[in-house]
Design a protein around this motif. Structure first.
Motif, PDB file in Angstrom:
ATOM      1  N   VAL A 222       0.821  -1.215   0.000  1.00 44.76           N
ATOM      2  CA  VAL A 222       0.000   0.000   0.000  1.00 44.76           C
ATOM      3  C   VAL A 222       0.862   1.275   0.000  1.00 44.76           C
ATOM      4  N   ALA A 223       1.641   1.467   1.044  1.00 45.48           N
ATOM      5  CA  ALA A 223       2.293   2.757   1.259  1.00 45.48           C
ATOM      6  C   ALA A 223       3.323   3.085   0.190  1.00 45.48           C
ATOM      7  N   LYS A 224       4.052   2.090  -0.257  1.00 41.80           N
ATOM      8  CA  LYS A 224       5.170   2.330  -1.166  1.00 41.80           C
ATOM      9  C   LYS A 224       4.747   3.120  -2.393  1.00 41.80           C
ATOM     10  N   ASN A 225       3.598   2.775  -2.971  1.00 36.43           N
ATOM     11  CA  ASN A 225       3.163   3.425  -4.207  1.00 36.43           C
ATOM     12  C   ASN A 225       2.066   4.458  -4.011  1.00 36.43           C
ATOM     13  N   ASN A 226       1.498   4.539  -2.820  1.00 31.91           N
ATOM     14  CA  ASN A 226       0.323   5.387  -2.642  1.00 31.91           C
ATOM     15  C   ASN A 226       0.432   6.411  -1.520  1.00 31.91           C
ATOM     16  N   PHE A 227       1.478   6.307  -0.698  1.00 31.21           N
ATOM     17  CA  PHE A 227       1.496   7.142   0.502  1.00 31.21           C
ATOM     18  C   PHE A 227       2.787   7.926   0.682  1.00 31.21           C
ATOM     19  N   MET A 228       3.825   7.570  -0.063  1.00 30.14           N
ATOM     20  CA  MET A 228       5.131   8.158   0.187  1.00 30.14           C
ATOM     21  C   MET A 228       5.304   9.462  -0.602  1.00 30.14           C
ATOM     22  N   SER A 229       6.368  10.165  -0.272  1.00 30.82           N
ATOM     23  CA  SER A 229       6.713  11.436  -0.898  1.00 30.82           C
ATOM     24  C   SER A 229       6.810  11.313  -2.412  1.00 30.82           C
ATOM     25  N   VAL A 230       6.485  12.397  -3.087  1.00 30.81           N
ATOM     26  CA  VAL A 230       6.616  12.471  -4.547  1.00 30.81           C
ATOM     27  C   VAL A 230       7.551  13.628  -4.892  1.00 30.81           C
ATOM     28  N   PRO A 231       8.790  13.325  -5.402  1.00 30.27           N
ATOM     29  CA  PRO A 231       9.404  12.011  -5.548  1.00 30.27           C
ATOM     30  C   PRO A 231       9.792  11.424  -4.194  1.00 30.27           C
ATOM     31  N   LEU A 232      10.355  10.210  -4.245  1.00 31.19           N
ATOM     32  CA  LEU A 232      10.589   9.474  -3.004  1.00 31.19           C
ATOM     33  C   LEU A 232      11.750  10.035  -2.200  1.00 31.19           C
ATOM     34  N   ARG A 233      12.724  10.644  -2.882  1.00 29.82           N
ATOM     35  CA  ARG A 233      13.886  11.217  -2.188  1.00 29.82           C
ATOM     36  C   ARG A 233      13.818  12.738  -2.216  1.00 29.82           C
ATOM     37  N   GLN A 234      14.634  13.362  -1.377  1.00 30.46           N
ATOM     38  CA  GLN A 234      14.730  14.818  -1.343  1.00 30.46           C
ATOM     39  C   GLN A 234      16.027  15.274  -2.013  1.00 30.46           C
ATOM     40  N   CYS A 235      16.287  16.583  -1.973  1.00 34.80           N
ATOM     41  CA  CYS A 235      17.371  17.174  -2.768  1.00 34.80           C
ATOM     42  C   CYS A 235      18.653  17.337  -1.961  1.00 34.80           C
ATOM     43  N   PRO A 236      19.806  17.283  -2.624  1.00 33.53           N
ATOM     44  CA  PRO A 236      21.086  17.432  -1.926  1.00 33.53           C
ATOM     45  C   PRO A 236      21.574  18.878  -1.863  1.00 33.53           C
ATOM     46  N   TYR A 237      22.246  19.174  -0.765  1.00 29.56           N
ATOM     47  CA  TYR A 237      22.985  20.424  -0.582  1.00 29.56           C
ATOM     48  C   TYR A 237      24.185  20.423  -1.536  1.00 29.56           C
ATOM     49  N   GLN A 238      24.543  21.600  -2.074  1.00 26.46           N
ATOM     50  CA  GLN A 238      25.559  21.682  -3.117  1.00 26.46           C
ATOM     51  C   GLN A 238      26.743  22.574  -2.732  1.00 26.46           C
ATOM     52  N   PRO A 239      27.929  22.282  -3.262  1.00 26.39           N
ATOM     53  CA  PRO A 239      29.039  23.237  -3.155  1.00 26.39           C
ATOM     54  C   PRO A 239      28.767  24.450  -4.043  1.00 26.39           C
ATOM     55  N   THR A 240      29.411  25.573  -3.736  1.00 25.66           N
ATOM     56  CA  THR A 240      29.213  26.774  -4.544  1.00 25.66           C
ATOM     57  C   THR A 240      30.422  27.045  -5.441  1.00 25.66           C
ATOM     58  N   ALA A 241      31.574  27.362  -4.871  1.00 22.90           N
ATOM     59  CA  ALA A 241      32.717  27.756  -5.709  1.00 22.90           C
ATOM     60  C   ALA A 241      34.002  27.696  -4.897  1.00 22.90           C
ATOM     61  N   GLU A 242      35.125  28.038  -5.563  1.00 27.77           N
ATOM     62  CA  GLU A 242      36.426  28.118  -4.902  1.00 27.77           C
ATOM     63  C   GLU A 242      37.110  29.430  -5.280  1.00 27.77           C
ATOM     64  N   LEU A 243      37.721  30.053  -4.305  1.00 26.67           N
ATOM     65  CA  LEU A 243      38.642  31.157  -4.544  1.00 26.67           C
ATOM     66  C   LEU A 243      40.038  30.563  -4.586  1.00 26.67           C
ATOM     67  N   ARG A 244      40.780  30.865  -5.658  1.00 29.03           N
ATOM     68  CA  ARG A 244      42.132  30.329  -5.813  1.00 29.03           C
ATOM     69  C   ARG A 244      43.132  31.477  -5.945  1.00 29.03           C
ATOM     70  N   LEU A 245      44.145  31.444  -5.099  1.00 26.90           N
ATOM     71  CA  LEU A 245      45.219  32.442  -5.130  1.00 26.90           C
ATOM     72  C   LEU A 245      46.515  31.697  -5.445  1.00 26.90           C
ATOM     73  N   THR A 246      47.112  32.000  -6.596  1.00 28.73           N
ATOM     74  CA  THR A 246      48.302  31.297  -7.048  1.00 28.73           C
ATOM     75  C   THR A 246      49.538  32.163  -6.796  1.00 28.73           C
ATOM     76  N   PHE A 247      50.496  31.644  -5.996  1.00 25.14           N
ATOM     77  CA  PHE A 247      51.688  32.399  -5.615  1.00 25.14           C
ATOM     78  C   PHE A 247      52.938  31.898  -6.325  1.00 25.14           C
ATOM     79  N   ASN A 248      52.952  30.651  -6.702  1.00 20.88           N
ATOM     80  CA  ASN A 248      54.107  30.069  -7.396  1.00 20.88           C
ATOM     81  C   ASN A 248      55.386  30.189  -6.582  1.00 20.88           C
TER      82      ASN A 248
END
Length: 897
Positions: free
Chosen positions: A133-159
């Motif tokens: 019953v529950a698997k197809n009729n009662f659970m979240s749509v969609p079944l999973r939720q969304c992931p947290y994401q990385p944004t960016a990187e600051l890069r300082l090159t000194f050599n």
């Protein structure tokens, strides 16, 4: 009558006594002078440096969160500083950059299947309830939720590369720093995140002028991206293109920019980068923003938001930015101090110290009499590191802490980096009130407000109920429906979250806050009023039960494979009973909803009580079917920890039953630090400080990452693993409650002090009832405490040591003893009270170390107090000590007992 000889003898005796007293008075003054001279070298207690430091950079790996880089953050922005010499990488996140888009996860029409699910569960067929019953009729749509994401990187090159390398995180200033020497020049980078200005600031300096040069760029792991240079700004515009396992399209856009403020030298463009040459010093101002306005609104303009933020901050200049950041951060961080003493171990890098504890834990093999790797000062650092993470990751206006805090460099972080509500999210915030960081609690309250909206849709669609409900997980989009698997059909997340609303009121006494959040608590209670159903099974007491539900993450052993979905697990009953109690009490305080209050009182009386089973255990289910198991969840111990309804002093039988469960679970049965932290906190609640200390060292030695930011499951302490932050913050609660607890209307001093913590002090902890508490202990016994009353309520103290109480002017305050080890005294709002512990029947005013005599240690204590400010101290205190010395001597007479 006396003879003349007797008179002469008497006069000689009196002269001798007077001469003895004169010499002793001189000894008193000389001794005091010597003590003042000696103690003048000591400014006060020394908790050691609150610094994490390392002798090599962290290694950057793409799509992997570092266990070695150092975290900074201001709630909205969270960054990891890697500290390279040839290239510095600062990986950063903006906390609304998630996969997916605004989405209501409710399953339309699910309530039509509720009764079928219940019928299977009443019949003991939980597996059929889900599969058929529950698997197809009662659970979240969609079944999973969304992931947290990385944004960016600051890069300082000194050599270039160098020697004399050190990177560190100074918790007192919230600054990650790197220093090294290259070509005879000492270079330093200081990085901090500013909450007032919502930027990250990087300051570069050198020991010689004109020596700073580097290339500045922004990169991102997302593929939908454009980069450009605008004046002294490097700009990156991007969009989340990762699609999570639930398949929802990602519509989040973001922009980040860094502005270069150079002192001397030049700044020139080179393609999509800026090149700094010949500068004396450089300040970088980094900002980021997304199009997310609220969980259901992504209409924001990230470019304008980011430009406005960076321009406003950069216009202030480094000195003003730094001062604003320090004023803001230290106003929170400095509220609480902890001193457990220090040692020469502070000279070792942090990773070396953690390895030493790990070696000690392995050698002891749980015979803790063999453990010889104690590092009490590192425990102090860990305590303050956890407070630092709470300040850095959760501030008013930000998202609440998720499973990784805010520090993540993965498209699919562990458990999607969401907010898991059947223990983990709550554990993140357990210590917010007691460690004096109530403001950091606010993002959680904001999320509860959001969930009351999305959860109302789920309550109606899934259960045909009023109010609101949330199950065991949520994300940026505030998903509230049951997700993933049968274990997702646990409907009590809202009840647990409301505990935090009530806590904030208990600690603050803020009636205005209570009035604001009362509708949230009432809405959660309204759901359960509709959802609870009487047990219809033959021969059963018709308790009101949750159905369907689940005891995370355990199957009922009597039902085998059918046991994952059940009715009325103990955890639910505890949480709902607590929720109803909070709403009942709040309605009385606010003078509202008398009729609804009576309904809740009736419903509460029909909930199953806590039950003790055949093994003496607290039952996890209605039925006495528990068997010894080592699973990591302690779901049915919520009434012990965190709710505080079960205590050794008020419910000793139930407390003993929780100990049976804890003994079953063991301390070395899994590698999840949050479970170990929960066990630690439970042991502390039971007054078992030595056991808690054992678990604490195991966590530090075997579960901490080397940056003391995450607890690791698998992987390595300095590499990558399934990272979570909840265990670290759970340990914070466990340590704080070793020193102070406040349940059942009592302020409990030193309830679970481990034997290894012989001497120490803590200041600024908060207790329910509007009290702020400082505690000092010596030789493992309470020496004194100061309690500041914010609300003017009667203060009831539980203490194993008898206490005398004085007010701010030094006047004696009458103390009553309503029970064994209980002391009660009236307070006035805004006033401070000093509690002095004694082991004497008649306390001696100058007996600072409570050994029933006045001796050298008491003079040292008085001298120390004098040197440390000594509010209210004057020569009369020295005179009093001299009088007590002469009366008691070094061998106390009966009159001094």
């Amino acid at each position: 009558m006396r003879t003349s000889g007797e008179g002469v003898y008497r006069n000689r005796v009196l002269f001798a006594v007077e001469e003895r007293n004169r010499l002793m008075r001189r000894e008193v003054l000389v001794l005091f002078a010597v003590l003042v001279a000696a103690l003048s070298l000591i400014a006060g207690a020394d908790p050691g440096p609150l610094v994490l430091f390392y002798t090599s950079p962290a290694t950057y790996t793409s799509n992997a969160t570092s266990n070695a880089a150092l975290p900074i953050g201001n709630g909205k922005l969270a960054a990891m500083v890697y500290g390279g010499m040839g290239e510095e990488i600062i990986q950063f996140n903006e906390d609304t950059v998630w996969a997916g888009h605004p989405h209501n996860y409710a399953h339309t029409g699910a309530s039509a299947y509720l009764q079928q699910i219940r019928n299977y569960i009443w019949a003991g067929q939980g597996k059929n309830a889900y599969d058929l019953v529950a698997k197809n009729n009662f659970m979240s749509v969609p079944l999973r939720q969304c992931p947290y994401q990385p944004t960016a990187e600051l890069r300082l090159t000194f050599n270039h590369s160098g020697t004399n390398y050190r990177r560190q995180l100074d918790l007192t200033t919230a600054t990650a720093s790197v220093t090294y020497t290259a070509g005879g020049v000492t270079y330093q980078r200081d990085c901090f995140a500013s909450y007032p200005d919502n930027v990250i600031v990087i300051r570069l300096t050198a020991s010689q002028p004109g020596k700073i040069g580097f290339t500045c760029s922004l990169t991102t792991p997302h593929t939908v991206v454009s980069r450009s240079v605008s004046g002294n700004d490097v700009v990156l515009r991007g969009a989340v293109d990762h699609v999570g396992l639930n398949g929802l399209a990602s519509d989040v856009e973001f922009e980040t920019r860094v502005r270069i403020l150079s002192e001397g030298g030049s700044v020139t463009p080179s393609g999509q980068t800026l090149v700094v040459s010949g500068a004396d010093a450089v300040t970088l101002v980094l900002g980021a923003a997304s199009n997310v306005v609220r969980y259901n609104d992504i209409s924001g303009n990230p470019s304008q938001r980011c430009l406005d933020t960076v321009s406003s901050a950069a216009a202030k200049g480094f000195a003003a930015l730094r001062q604003a950041q320090l004023n803001d951060y230290q106003a929170l961080f400095n509220r609480v101090t902890l001193d457990l003493g220090t040692s020469d171990k502070v000279n070792n890098p942090t990773d070396v110290r953690l390895k030493a504890i790990e070696t000690g834990v392995a050698a002891a093999k749980y015979d803790w009499s063999l453990f010889n790797a104690d590092d009490l000062q590192l425990l102090t650092v860990n305590f303050q590191m956890a407070r630092y993470l709470l300040i850095s990751g959760s501030r008013p206006g930000s998202q609440p802490l998720n499973l990784q805090g805010k520090w993540n460099n993965e498209f699919e972080p562990s458990w999607e980096g969401k907010m898991t509500l059947n223990i983990n999210e709550e554990m993140n915030y357990w210590a917010a009130e007691v460690t004096n960081l109530a403001e950091c609690h606010e993002p959680l309250f904001d999320m509860i407000q959001d969930l009351s909206e999305t959860g109302a849709v789920v309550a109606a669609e899934h259960y045909g109920a009023d109010g609101w409900v949330v199950h065991h997980n949520t994300d940026l989009w505030r998903g509230a429906a049951p997700i993933n698997s049968p274990g997702g059909l646990w409907p009590s997340g809202g009840a647990w979250l409301c505990m935090h609303l009530w806590w904030h009121y208990e600690y603050s006494g803020d009636v205005n806050f209570l009035a604001e959040v009362y509708p949230l608590m009432k809405g959660a209670a309204e759901f359960f009023v509709d959802f609870l159903v009487p047990d219809p099974r033959t021969g059963r007491i018709p308790y009101l039960l949750t159905n369907p539900s689940h005891s995370p993450e355990q199957p009922n052993p009597a039902l085998g494979d059918n046991g994952e979905l059940v009715a009325g697990p103990t955890m639910d009953c505890q949480l709902i009973r607590n929720l109803f109690t909070y709403v009942i009490e709040a309605s009385k305080i606010l003078g509202v909803d008398a009729e609804f209050r009576q309904l809740l009182e009736q419903k509460r009386s029909q909930l199953p009580p806590n039950q003790i089973g055949r093994y003496g255990q607290l039952q996890e289910w209605l039925e006495d079917v528990d068997v010894p198991n080592t699973h990591r969840h302690l779901s049915h111990l919520v009434d012990l920890m965190p709710a505080g309804n079960i205590t050794p002093h008020h419910t000793p039988e139930l407390a003993a039953a929780t100990e049976v469960v804890l003994n079953w679970k063991g301390d070395d049965t899994n590698n999840t630090a949050w479970s170990q932290a929960w066990k630690m906190c439970c042991r502390v609640r039971l007054g078992q400080g030595n056991h808690a200390y054992m678990i604490l060292n195991k966590i530090l030695g075997t579960s901490h990452t080397y940056n003391m930011t995450f607890s690791r499951k698998g992987g390595t302490a300095d590499g990558t693993s399934e990272n979570q932050i909840d265990g670290n913050l759970g340990v914070l609660m466990g340590m704080a409650e070793m020193f102070l607890q406040s349940h059942q209307g009592e302020v409990y001093l030193l309830p679970a002090l481990p034997d290894k913590m012989v001497n120490g002090s803590v200041t600024g902890l908060r207790a329910r009832g509007g009290f702020e508490v400082d505690i000092t202990w010596q030789n493992h016994a309470l020496r004194s405490a100061q309690i500041r009353s914010q609300l003017g309520r009667t203060c009831r103290v539980r203490s194993a040591w008898p206490i005398a109480v004085t007010d701010g002017s030094g006047g004696s305050v009458p103390v009553q003893s309503p029970g064994e080890n209980l002391y009660e005294f009236p307070t006035q709002a805004g006033q401070s009270y000093t509690l002095t512990a004694y082991s004497c029947t008649a306390p001696i005013l100058s007996d600072y170390n409570q050994d029933c005599q006045v001796d050298f240690e008491d003079f040292a204590a008085l001298a120390g107090d004098w040197l440390n400010g000594g509010e209210g101290l004057d020569l009369s205190d020295l005179a009093q000590m001299a009088i007590d010395w002469l009366a008691c001597g070094r061998d106390p007479a009966d009159t001094c007992r």
